[in-house]
Motif scaffolding. Structure first.
Motif, PDB file in Angstrom:
ATOM      1  N   GLU A 285       0.854  -1.187   0.000  1.00  0.00           N
ATOM      2  CA  GLU A 285       0.000   0.000   0.000  1.00  0.00           C
ATOM      3  C   GLU A 285       0.892   1.240   0.000  1.00  0.00           C
TER       4      GLU A 285
ATOM      5  N   ASP B 199     -12.115   5.182  -5.287  1.00  0.00           N
ATOM      6  CA  ASP B 199     -12.638   3.927  -4.717  1.00  0.00           C
ATOM      7  C   ASP B 199     -11.749   2.738  -5.086  1.00  0.00           C
TER       8      ASP B 199
ATOM      9  N   GLU C  59      -9.765  -0.556  -5.132  1.00  0.00           N
ATOM     10  CA  GLU C  59      -9.894  -1.883  -4.531  1.00  0.00           C
ATOM     11  C   GLU C  59      -8.584  -2.643  -4.707  1.00  0.00           C
TER      12      GLU C  59
ATOM     13  N   ILE D 152      -7.093  -6.251  -4.873  1.00  0.00           N
ATOM     14  CA  ILE D 152      -7.594  -7.597  -5.124  1.00  0.00           C
ATOM     15  C   ILE D 152      -6.707  -8.586  -4.366  1.00  0.00           C
ATOM     16  N   GLU D 153      -7.246  -9.178  -3.326  1.00  0.00           N
ATOM     17  CA  GLU D 153      -6.451  -9.933  -2.356  1.00  0.00           C
ATOM     18  C   GLU D 153      -5.635 -11.061  -2.981  1.00  0.00           C
TER      19      GLU D 153
ATOM     20  N   ARG E 242      -4.885  -3.477  -8.798  1.00  0.00           N
ATOM     21  CA  ARG E 242      -5.820  -2.514  -8.238  1.00  0.00           C
ATOM     22  C   ARG E 242      -6.936  -2.286  -9.255  1.00  0.00           C
TER      23      ARG E 242
ATOM     24  N   GLY F 137      -9.942   0.686  -9.909  1.00  0.00           N
ATOM     25  CA  GLY F 137     -10.466   1.966  -9.467  1.00  0.00           C
ATOM     26  C   GLY F 137     -11.439   2.540 -10.478  1.00  0.00           C
TER      27      GLY F 137
ATOM     28  N   ARG G 241     -14.456   1.686 -14.996  1.00  0.00           N
ATOM     29  CA  ARG G 241     -13.659   0.958 -14.006  1.00  0.00           C
ATOM     30  C   ARG G 241     -12.382   0.432 -14.670  1.00  0.00           C
TER      31      ARG G 241
END
Length: 255
Positions: free
Chosen positions: A106, A121, A123, A125-126, A132, A134, A170
């Motif tokens: 991060e 916004d 995200e 992704i685990e 990422r 957005g 997106r």
């Protein structure tokens, strides 16, 4: 200042434990002296980088890409990367790399790209750690988005695949050589995938699967790594001599 003090500080932001299993982030060459005379920040480490470090009086290069990736059984001084390795050792210059740990962390490279593209916004992704996703403030036609990327990343030319007429809202982002993720992200919600190093068969797969792709090149998606490192270093070590390399380059030309 001691080399270990700077490295410990940077590793707190970008822990080596975050790097991918195949990666070789960390110390590549230990400097001859433990005290830092100057730091040169670079994307790659090549012959020009070493010459630049010598000219600037730097005995530590902190790069994004590791100089060494795989195990080495023989070293010859007449081809890359061993010619660079030889010269760095001869001149007492240390090399340290923050690679996929800088991509994944991060506040690292992919978050920087998202901010540069003004995505909202974001995200993480685990199970696809560098990735990422957005949202743009407003939807853009695909061709307009391509020009937007060229402007934001200062690219002269980029490859792209327009696989559908969807309005781009997106954006999936992954710096460097992440195009192989195309095979793994079909179930995610995005309108275009931005990365680098698009290969022929991967491009066909993306086209046939209806995935819009923008290949902004490995270089242009990762050239910002040195600015991230400089900003973090200067937050704490304002008196340290820190230089951003001018020797990095896109290794091919366009006509």
């Amino acid at each position: 200042m001691e080399v270990t003090r700077l490295i410990d500080y940077l590793e707190a932001y970008f822990p080596l434990s975050l790097q991918e299993g195949w990666d070789n982030s960390g110390l590549q060459i230990s400097p001859q002296e433990s005290s830092i005379k100057g730091v040169l920040l670079s994307l790659d480490v090549n012959s020009q980088t070493i010459n630049e470090a010598i000219k600037l009086g730097c005995n530590l290069i902190v790069s994004h890409h590791p100089l060494l990736f795989s195990s080495t059984k023989k070293i010859f001084n007449d081809f890359y990367p061993y010619n660079v390795l030889y010269k760095a050792i001869q001149k007492g210059i240390g090399v340290y790399a923050f690679h996929t740990n800088l991509d994944i962390a991060e506040g690292g490279l992919n978050d920087y790209l998202c901010n540069l593209l003004e995505l909202k916004d974001i995200e993480i992704i685990e199970n696809k750690r560098p990735l990422r996703i957005g949202r743009l403030n407003r939807g853009l036609d695909f061709e307009v988005f391509v020009d937007y990327v060229k402007e934001k990343l200062s690219c002269d030319a980029i490859k792209y695949i327009k696989a559908n007429d969807r309005l781009i809202k997106r954006v999936a982002v992954c710096s460097g050589s992440c195009m192989e993720l195309v095979y793994e992200i079909l179930d995610l919600d995005f309108d275009v995938f931005l990365s680098g190093d698009l290969k022929h068969h991967t491009a066909i797969f993306a086209k046939e699967s209806g995935i819009n792709v923008v290949d902004a090149t490995h270089y242009h998606t990762e050239k910002f790594s040195k600015f991230i490192l400089k900003d973090i270093i200067k937050r704490k070590f304002r008196e340290l001599r820190v230089f951003v390399s001018e020797s990095d380059y896109l290794p091919w030309d366009y006509r």
